[in-house]
Design a protein around this motif. Sequence first.
Motif, PDB file in Angstrom:
ATOM      1  N   ARG A  92      -6.565  12.932   4.597  1.00 27.36           N
ATOM      2  CA  ARG A  92      -5.203  12.577   4.981  1.00 27.36           C
ATOM      3  C   ARG A  92      -4.390  13.812   5.353  1.00 27.36           C
ATOM      4  NH1 ARG A  92      -3.975   6.989   5.208  1.00 27.36           N
ATOM      5  NH2 ARG A  92      -1.838   7.705   5.139  1.00 27.36           N
ATOM      6  N   ILE A 148      -7.506  -4.323   0.462  1.00 27.65           N
ATOM      7  CA  ILE A 148      -7.791  -4.861   1.805  1.00 27.65           C
ATOM      8  C   ILE A 148      -9.293  -5.059   2.013  1.00 27.65           C
ATOM      9  CG2 ILE A 148      -7.834  -2.588   2.951  1.00 27.65           C
ATOM     10  CD1 ILE A 148      -6.327  -5.740   4.527  1.00 27.65           C
ATOM     11  N   THR A 149     -10.114  -4.192   1.432  1.00 29.24           N
ATOM     12  CA  THR A 149     -11.563  -4.336   1.633  1.00 29.24           C
ATOM     13  C   THR A 149     -12.037  -5.682   1.091  1.00 29.24           C
ATOM     14  OG1 THR A 149     -11.753  -1.960   1.416  1.00 29.24           O
ATOM     15  CG2 THR A 149     -13.797  -3.196   1.285  1.00 29.24           C
ATOM     16  N   ASP A 188     -21.263   4.230   7.212  1.00 24.61           N
ATOM     17  CA  ASP A 188     -20.010   4.732   6.640  1.00 24.61           C
ATOM     18  C   ASP A 188     -18.877   4.234   7.530  1.00 24.61           C
ATOM     19  OD1 ASP A 188     -17.948   6.104   5.471  1.00 24.61           O
ATOM     20  OD2 ASP A 188     -18.596   8.093   6.113  1.00 24.61           O
ATOM     21  N   THR A 235      -5.715  -0.150   5.307  1.00 20.90           N
ATOM     22  CA  THR A 235      -5.015  -1.416   5.084  1.00 20.90           C
ATOM     23  C   THR A 235      -4.327  -1.867   6.379  1.00 20.90           C
ATOM     24  OG1 THR A 235      -4.611  -0.749   2.804  1.00 20.90           O
ATOM     25  CG2 THR A 235      -3.253  -2.540   3.652  1.00 20.90           C
ATOM     26  N   GLU A 236      -3.725  -0.930   7.061  1.00 19.40           N
ATOM     27  CA  GLU A 236      -2.957  -1.264   8.273  1.00 19.40           C
ATOM     28  C   GLU A 236      -3.836  -1.748   9.415  1.00 19.40           C
ATOM     29  OE1 GLU A 236      -2.758   1.441   6.493  1.00 19.40           O
ATOM     30  OE2 GLU A 236      -0.710   2.185   6.302  1.00 19.40           O
ATOM     31  N   ILE A 259     -14.252  12.475   9.466  1.00 14.92           N
ATOM     32  CA  ILE A 259     -12.898  12.338   8.906  1.00 14.92           C
ATOM     33  C   ILE A 259     -12.658  13.522   7.966  1.00 14.92           C
ATOM     34  CG2 ILE A 259     -11.350  10.844   7.559  1.00 14.92           C
ATOM     35  CD1 ILE A 259     -12.284   9.509  10.182  1.00 14.92           C
ATOM     36  N   ARG A 316      -5.767   4.258  -2.869  1.00 16.94           N
ATOM     37  CA  ARG A 316      -4.782   5.033  -2.131  1.00 16.94           C
ATOM     38  C   ARG A 316      -3.486   5.111  -2.935  1.00 16.94           C
ATOM     39  NH1 ARG A 316      -3.461   2.900   3.875  1.00 16.94           N
ATOM     40  NH2 ARG A 316      -1.355   3.714   3.973  1.00 16.94           N
ATOM     41  N   ASN A 324      -6.299  10.036  -2.594  1.00 17.41           N
ATOM     42  CA  ASN A 324      -7.298   8.984  -2.687  1.00 17.41           C
ATOM     43  C   ASN A 324      -8.085   9.174  -3.986  1.00 17.41           C
ATOM     44  OD1 ASN A 324      -9.494   7.275  -2.219  1.00 17.41           O
ATOM     45  ND2 ASN A 324      -9.314   7.546  -0.005  1.00 17.41           N
ATOM     46  N   TRP A 370     -11.505   2.987   7.960  1.00 21.97           N
ATOM     47  CA  TRP A 370     -10.403   2.097   8.340  1.00 21.97           C
ATOM     48  C   TRP A 370      -9.316   2.166   7.285  1.00 21.97           C
ATOM     49  CZ3 TRP A 370      -9.856  -3.108   6.010  1.00 21.97           C
ATOM     50  CH2 TRP A 370     -10.817  -3.390   5.029  1.00 21.97           C
ATOM     51  N   VAL A 418     -17.203   2.781   2.095  1.00 15.66           N
ATOM     52  CA  VAL A 418     -15.816   2.647   2.553  1.00 15.66           C
ATOM     53  C   VAL A 418     -14.838   3.289   1.586  1.00 15.66           C
ATOM     54  CG1 VAL A 418     -15.583   0.365   1.436  1.00 15.66           C
ATOM     55  CG2 VAL A 418     -14.001   0.984   3.244  1.00 15.66           C
ATOM     56  N   GLY A 419     -13.731   3.712   2.119  1.00 16.87           N
ATOM     57  CA  GLY A 419     -12.583   4.066   1.281  1.00 16.87           C
ATOM     58  C   GLY A 419     -12.307   5.539   1.150  1.00 16.87           C
ATOM     59  N   GLU A 420     -13.296   6.368   1.350  1.00 17.37           N
ATOM     60  CA  GLU A 420     -13.108   7.809   1.196  1.00 17.37           C
ATOM     61  C   GLU A 420     -14.298   8.504   1.851  1.00 17.37           C
ATOM     62  OE1 GLU A 420     -13.771   9.057  -2.828  1.00 17.37           O
ATOM     63  OE2 GLU A 420     -14.657   7.133  -3.304  1.00 17.37           O
ATOM     64  N   PRO A 421     -14.162   9.789   2.087  1.00 14.93           N
ATOM     65  CA  PRO A 421     -15.285  10.487   2.708  1.00 14.93           C
ATOM     66  C   PRO A 421     -16.506  10.455   1.790  1.00 14.93           C
ATOM     67  CG  PRO A 421     -13.290  11.838   2.714  1.00 14.93           C
ATOM     68  CD  PRO A 421     -12.998  10.643   1.865  1.00 14.93           C
ATOM     69  N   THR A 425       0.840  -1.190   0.000  1.00 18.13           N
ATOM     70  CA  THR A 425       0.000   0.000   0.000  1.00 18.13           C
ATOM     71  C   THR A 425       0.878   1.243   0.000  1.00 18.13           C
ATOM     72  OG1 THR A 425      -1.929   1.028   1.013  1.00 18.13           O
ATOM     73  CG2 THR A 425      -0.282   0.220   2.529  1.00 18.13           C
TER      74      THR A 425
HETATM   75  C1  WTA Z   1      -9.457   6.806   3.595  1.00 18.64           C
HETATM   76  C2  WTA Z   1      -9.288   1.291   2.660  1.00 18.64           C
HETATM   77  C3  WTA Z   1     -13.118   8.886   4.937  1.00 18.64           C
HETATM   78  C4  WTA Z   1      -8.589   7.322   4.746  1.00 18.64           C
HETATM   79  C5  WTA Z   1     -10.201   0.570   3.637  1.00 18.64           C
HETATM   80  C6  WTA Z   1      -7.715   6.132   5.061  1.00 18.64           C
HETATM   81  C7  WTA Z   1     -11.786   7.062   4.464  1.00 18.64           C
HETATM   82  C8  WTA Z   1      -7.492   5.531   3.704  1.00 18.64           C
HETATM   83  C9  WTA Z   1     -12.841   6.183   4.806  1.00 18.64           C
HETATM   84  C10 WTA Z   1      -7.180   4.074   3.778  1.00 18.64           C
HETATM   85  C11 WTA Z   1     -14.092   6.760   5.210  1.00 18.64           C
HETATM   86  C12 WTA Z   1     -11.104   5.029   4.242  1.00 18.64           C
HETATM   87  N1  WTA Z   1     -14.181   8.107   5.262  1.00 18.64           N
HETATM   88  N2  WTA Z   1     -11.933   8.399   4.529  1.00 18.64           N
HETATM   89  N3  WTA Z   1     -15.147   6.014   5.510  1.00 18.64           N
HETATM   90  N4  WTA Z   1     -12.385   4.922   4.645  1.00 18.64           N
HETATM   91  N5  WTA Z   1     -10.735   6.290   4.103  1.00 18.64           N
HETATM   92  O1  WTA Z   1      -5.588   1.608   3.078  1.00 18.64           O
HETATM   93  O2  WTA Z   1      -7.822   8.410   4.300  1.00 18.64           O
HETATM   94  O3  WTA Z   1      -6.876   1.666   0.913  1.00 18.64           O
HETATM   95  O4  WTA Z   1      -6.514   6.478   5.708  1.00 18.64           O
HETATM   96  O5  WTA Z   1      -7.988   1.221   3.104  1.00 18.64           O
HETATM   97  O6  WTA Z   1      -8.718   5.757   2.994  1.00 18.64           O
HETATM   98  O7  WTA Z   1      -7.127   3.501   2.506  1.00 18.64           O
HETATM   99  P1  WTA Z   1      -6.830   1.959   2.346  1.00 18.64           P
END
Ligand code: WTA
Length: 663
Positions: A527, A322-323, A423, A428-429, A524, A538, A533, A426, A398-401, A276
């Motif tokens: 970043r 990861i999702t 909503d 990857t970590e 949130i 990411r 994103n 989370w 999931v994944g972004e605002p 990632t």
């Molecule tokens: C963002 C994806 C706002 C955030 C699961 C995080 C979110 C990064 C949300 C992780 C959410 C993930 N609202 N921002 N519901 N979910 N993010 O590692 O910046 O691909 O640090 O994991 O996505 O992205 P990753």
Amino acid sequence: MNSDSNKKAHAVLRQSSLPPPQQPKTHSSVNRTDNTTDTPLSSLEKISEFWAEKAESLLDWSEKWSTTMAGDVANFDVRWFEGGRLNVAYNCLDRNLVNGRRNKAALIWQGDKDEDSRVYTYQMLFREVCRFANVLKKRGIRRGDRVVIYMPMIPEFAIAMLACARIGATHSVVFAGFSAKSLQDRIQDCEAKLLVTADNIVRTGRVLPLKDNVDKALGHCPSISGCIVVRRVGMDVGMLDGRDYWYHLEMQSADISDDCEPEVMEANDPLFILYTSGSTGSPKGVVHSTGGYLLYALYTCRKVFDLNDDDIHWCTADLGWITGHSYLLYGPLGLGATSLMFEGTPSYPGPDRYWQIVEKYRVSIIYTAPTVIRALMRYGTEPVDIHDLSSLRLLGSVGEPISPEVWHWYHGVVGRGSIPLIDTWWQTETGGIMIAPLHDETRLKPGSVVKPLPGIDAVVLNEDGEEVSQGERGRLVIRNPWPGLFIGIFMDRECHASHKLNVFKGGYDTGDGACCDEDGYFWITGRGDDVINVSGHRLGTAEIEAALGSHPAVAEAAVVGVFHPIKGQAVYAYIRLQENFSETEALFAELCNHVRLQIGPIATPDMLQCVSGLPKTRSGKLMRRVLKKIAADDFDNFGDTSALANPSIIDTLIASKKALSAE
Ligand code: WTA
């Protein structure tokens, strides 16, 4: 482990079984039944107790752990369930053969074309996984070896992951949208022995190459001794004698049996590596454990989605992220649920594709990304309205605002205003969902991820490490360890943990900003580091800069994220060309293509701006906030720019941006 002790452990595994399938629940009557509270667990002892109880009730262990939480808690160098032994594939498959779920659909696969679909019961999936595990063994894969998986969204993808888990090999999935170069870098980094792939990808009715990319990569990957290729399309692809094997021929081979003992793993043995983006030029290999990760995937599926036997759970994410790992595969199968896997895209053959699939399979939970909803909103409500979506009981994001506008559309149009929209925040970590409403949350606020899950102690801190006051922005930090936290960055077989994570004032620094409102609800804010994103993917700005910088025409590049109505963020690149190159459309197209080849299509710059210089401090540090503002056409209030070595560059950049926008 020798085969005798292996057999013994397997026998122990076989004796245990899950409780019988639960009766379907009416969701209005469901409440938080376990012994959890909304307040953070008050002591390390309580944290241990809390997770030990979950580990007992959700997983089958062949040997119970001796210590629930060991190690250096202050530095998050924690080992969960030390001494405990288990197998992930056993927990996802075998135990579902003896608890009444043998003939239940484990995986429903919907291909790109509507008529392409397959259903695997738990028994069928078990058999395929055992056979493929035996194929892996035949091709020399042993416990601890790394296997890279580079596949389209077909059932063999899930089978390959579970087969690795069964024999204790560590899988590292590389999203099929990544380029040959990205694949090569990841294989080299983890020194994978074997690659599992497919001949081609089928997408929107078209056939796209995949094995071609593999061939380009494998020429530079001496650690690879074998490559197993699934025949998705059946077109001619090059097969190298002695290295490449067809999946179907391997699986049919007379020496491949249906039996494969699950390798009994230590709780802290790696289950997988997933690369990632961070703030450095190359992605890092995040390593997740066997016991802690699996527990957290199951726990969150239960808590957030309340997954039950009558659910059809559709996580639309690719297994390459990861999702997909946590909520398409390990979480749902570990709970004995039915998971839907879709090969295609949201608007092919028409903009109602998702809703047609929901109707076709009577999907009860859909878990997708805001970027998908934004793309589908453009088509209006008709594609949704023509389908019967009454089977849905929960919507996930999931994944972004998710902006309030998108939230309302998803909730109002797709959910008919009557089912919860969850909503989930989370990374990857973190292994699984950290902050989200629970499935039975009665008070949702559009745009808020609500509250940390029971067991998770999230806070918003200022730079001095104090909790910020209501409405103030700060860093999102997790104060206590939890089992889903990754165990290290892959460095070598031992995955040295010392390089693992950012600790800020005694907590795990997530890299995200957040604030809390008067009800303690989390919002949130994005970043705080140099990660962007794009469509929920990411990407590190440094990665794209490195890719651009490797082109001979580029002297220097700086990348920032800029608002995009569908993708959320788009890639905006500032380029300083080498002296003997000039700014032409052909060169821009070539640079975009170069990034595609270096990283993959998701990283392609949407905008390129040629510049004569970049705003840098006297110590040579890029002042990225200036670039972000100019990219966003926001030309006022640059704040304190006194550290800039070349302050006049701001006006030059603004002038060239205005000229670009006027074109
Ligand atoms: C963002 C994806 C706002 C955030 C699961 C995080 C979110 C990064 C949300 C992780 C959410 C993930 N609202 N921002 N519901 N979910 N993010 O590692 O910046 O691909 O640090 O994991 O996505 O992205 P990753």
